[in-house]
Design a protein around this motif. Sequence first.
Motif, short mmCIF file in Angstrom:
data_model
loop_
_atom_site.label_atom_id
_atom_site.label_comp_id
_atom_site.label_asym_id
_atom_site.label_seq_id
_atom_site.Cartn_x
_atom_site.Cartn_y
_atom_site.Cartn_z
N GLN A 144 15.04 -39.69 -17.00
CA GLN A 144 14.52 -40.44 -18.16
C GLN A 144 13.68 -39.57 -18.95
N TRP A 145 14.04 -39.08 -20.24
CA TRP A 145 13.27 -38.21 -20.90
C TRP A 145 12.23 -38.89 -21.78
N GLY A 146 11.04 -38.15 -22.20
CA GLY A 146 10.22 -38.54 -22.97
C GLY A 146 8.90 -38.69 -22.16
N HIS A 147 8.75 -38.21 -20.92
CA HIS A 147 7.57 -38.16 -20.04
C HIS A 147 7.16 -36.81 -19.94
N MET A 148 5.62 -36.78 -19.91
CA MET A 148 5.02 -35.60 -19.80
C MET A 148 3.77 -35.66 -19.04
N GLY A 149 3.80 -34.76 -17.97
CA GLY A 149 2.69 -34.58 -17.24
C GLY A 149 1.63 -33.51 -17.34
N LEU A 150 0.69 -33.19 -16.66
CA LEU A 150 -0.11 -31.78 -16.85
C LEU A 150 0.84 -30.71 -16.25
N GLY A 151 1.80 -31.11 -15.25
CA GLY A 151 2.86 -30.00 -14.79
C GLY A 151 3.54 -29.51 -16.00
N THR A 152 3.94 -30.33 -16.82
CA THR A 152 4.87 -29.81 -17.91
C THR A 152 4.06 -29.03 -18.81
N LEU A 153 2.78 -29.39 -19.20
CA LEU A 153 2.19 -28.34 -19.89
C LEU A 153 2.04 -26.97 -19.23
N VAL A 154 1.92 -26.95 -17.98
CA VAL A 154 1.68 -25.66 -17.32
C VAL A 154 2.91 -24.92 -17.30
N LEU A 155 4.17 -25.67 -17.31
CA LEU A 155 5.39 -24.88 -17.15
C LEU A 155 5.61 -24.37 -18.70
N LEU A 156 5.14 -25.17 -19.75
CA LEU A 156 5.44 -24.89 -21.14
C LEU A 156 4.48 -23.31 -21.38
N VAL A 157 3.49 -23.53 -20.89
CA VAL A 157 2.37 -22.08 -21.10
C VAL A 157 3.12 -21.15 -20.48
N ASN A 158 3.49 -21.51 -19.30
CA ASN A 158 4.07 -20.11 -18.39
C ASN A 158 5.10 -19.62 -19.29
N ALA A 159 6.18 -20.62 -19.75
CA ALA A 159 7.24 -19.91 -20.46
C ALA A 159 6.90 -19.39 -21.73
N ALA A 160 5.79 -19.81 -22.42
CA ALA A 160 5.39 -19.11 -23.63
C ALA A 160 4.87 -17.88 -23.42
N HIS A 203 0.04 -5.63 -25.54
CA HIS A 203 0.84 -5.84 -24.48
C HIS A 203 -0.02 -5.87 -23.10
N MET A 204 -1.18 -5.13 -23.01
CA MET A 204 -1.84 -4.97 -21.65
C MET A 204 -2.29 -6.38 -21.39
N GLN A 205 -2.93 -7.00 -22.27
CA GLN A 205 -3.45 -8.35 -22.06
C GLN A 205 -2.51 -9.47 -21.82
N TYR A 206 -1.40 -9.47 -22.50
CA TYR A 206 -0.16 -10.31 -22.13
C TYR A 206 0.44 -10.08 -20.70
N ALA A 207 0.37 -8.90 -20.44
CA ALA A 207 0.83 -8.40 -19.03
C ALA A 207 0.10 -9.16 -17.98
N TRP A 208 -1.35 -8.99 -18.06
CA TRP A 208 -2.22 -9.56 -17.01
C TRP A 208 -2.25 -11.16 -16.95
N ILE A 209 -2.23 -11.72 -18.19
CA ILE A 209 -2.35 -13.04 -18.34
C ILE A 209 -1.18 -13.74 -17.67
N SER A 210 -0.02 -13.32 -18.26
CA SER A 210 1.27 -13.91 -17.79
C SER A 210 1.40 -13.72 -16.37
N LEU A 211 1.06 -12.62 -15.78
CA LEU A 211 1.18 -12.52 -14.27
C LEU A 211 0.49 -13.55 -13.58
N VAL A 212 -1.06 -13.71 -13.87
CA VAL A 212 -1.87 -14.66 -13.39
C VAL A 212 -1.45 -16.06 -13.55
N TRP A 213 -0.95 -16.26 -14.89
CA TRP A 213 -0.51 -17.71 -15.03
C TRP A 213 0.89 -17.91 -14.12
N VAL A 214 1.65 -17.01 -13.97
CA VAL A 214 2.88 -17.21 -13.02
C VAL A 214 2.41 -17.57 -11.57
N LEU A 215 1.43 -17.22 -11.09
CA LEU A 215 0.81 -17.61 -9.68
C LEU A 215 0.02 -18.82 -9.92
#
Length: 235
Positions: A144-160, A203-215
Motif C-alpha cells: 500500500q502506498w502513502g506510508h513513510m518511515g525514517l528509512g524512507t527518508l534515509v533512502l531519499l537522502v542517499n539517492a539525492a 565535487h570533493m565535498q559531495y564525493a565524501w558526503i555521498s560515500l559516508v551516507w551510502v555506508l
Amino acid sequence: MTQATTTPARDRARIAERTLRKDPWWRKPYISPLYSPCLATTCTEGSGFNWIPWLTWLSPAIIIIGGPMGFRLTCYYYRKAYYRAFWRAPAACAVREPHAKYTGETRFPLILQNLHRYFFWIALAFNVILTIDAVTAFRNHDGQWGHMGLGTLVLLVNAALLWVYSLSCHACRHAVGGRLKHFSKHPVRYWMWTQVSKLNATHMQYAWISLVWVLITDLYIRLVASGAITDPRFF
C-alpha cells in the motif's frame, strides 16, 4: 424452546507474540544501496530478480559493486587524492616530484583511469535504480502506498546525494558542454554546463558526503532488518 446462541463480539485478534510471520517481511520496502539491484537467487523475495545462482555465504553485493566502485576509483577527485597520498605524483603544486620519469595515465595500470567517462553512465543507471528504491519505500509490506518511515527518508537522502555527486562530476561537465566551439550557438547546453560547473566546485565535498551516507544507509537497513532497531513511522 430453543436456546439462542450469543454471537461473539468482533474484536482484533489477540496475539501475544509480536508477529506470527516467520519470513523477513520487513525487508521488502528497504533495500540497501550496496545490494541494489539484487541479481542473485539468494535475494529476499520481492527485493531482487533471482537471475544468478549464488552461494548463501557470499554476499550478492559483489555482483554489482564493480559499477559504483569503478566510478569512484576513476573519479578525478579521488585520483588526485590517492595520487598525492600514495604515489606523490606530485604531493602538491610547486613541490618536487620524487619520480625520475612521469608517464601520466598513458601506461598500464593508470591508463585504466580513462574508463571514468564510461563508468559515469553506469553510475547514472545505478542512481535511477536507487531512486526507484527510494520511491518504493513509500509502500508498506502489504504494497500500500502513502506510508513513510525514517528509512524512507534515509533512502531519499542517499539517492539525492548520489545524484549530486554524479552530476557534479568532471565527466558530466564534459558531457553537457564538451566539444563545443561556440557556446552562443548552443544556449541550452551552455546553461547546463554553467550549472554543472557550479556543482563541480564542491565535487570533493559531495564525493565524501555521498560515500559516508551510502555506508550509513546500509548500516541503518541492516539494523532494521535484523530487528536491532525499529524503524520510526511518520505516517
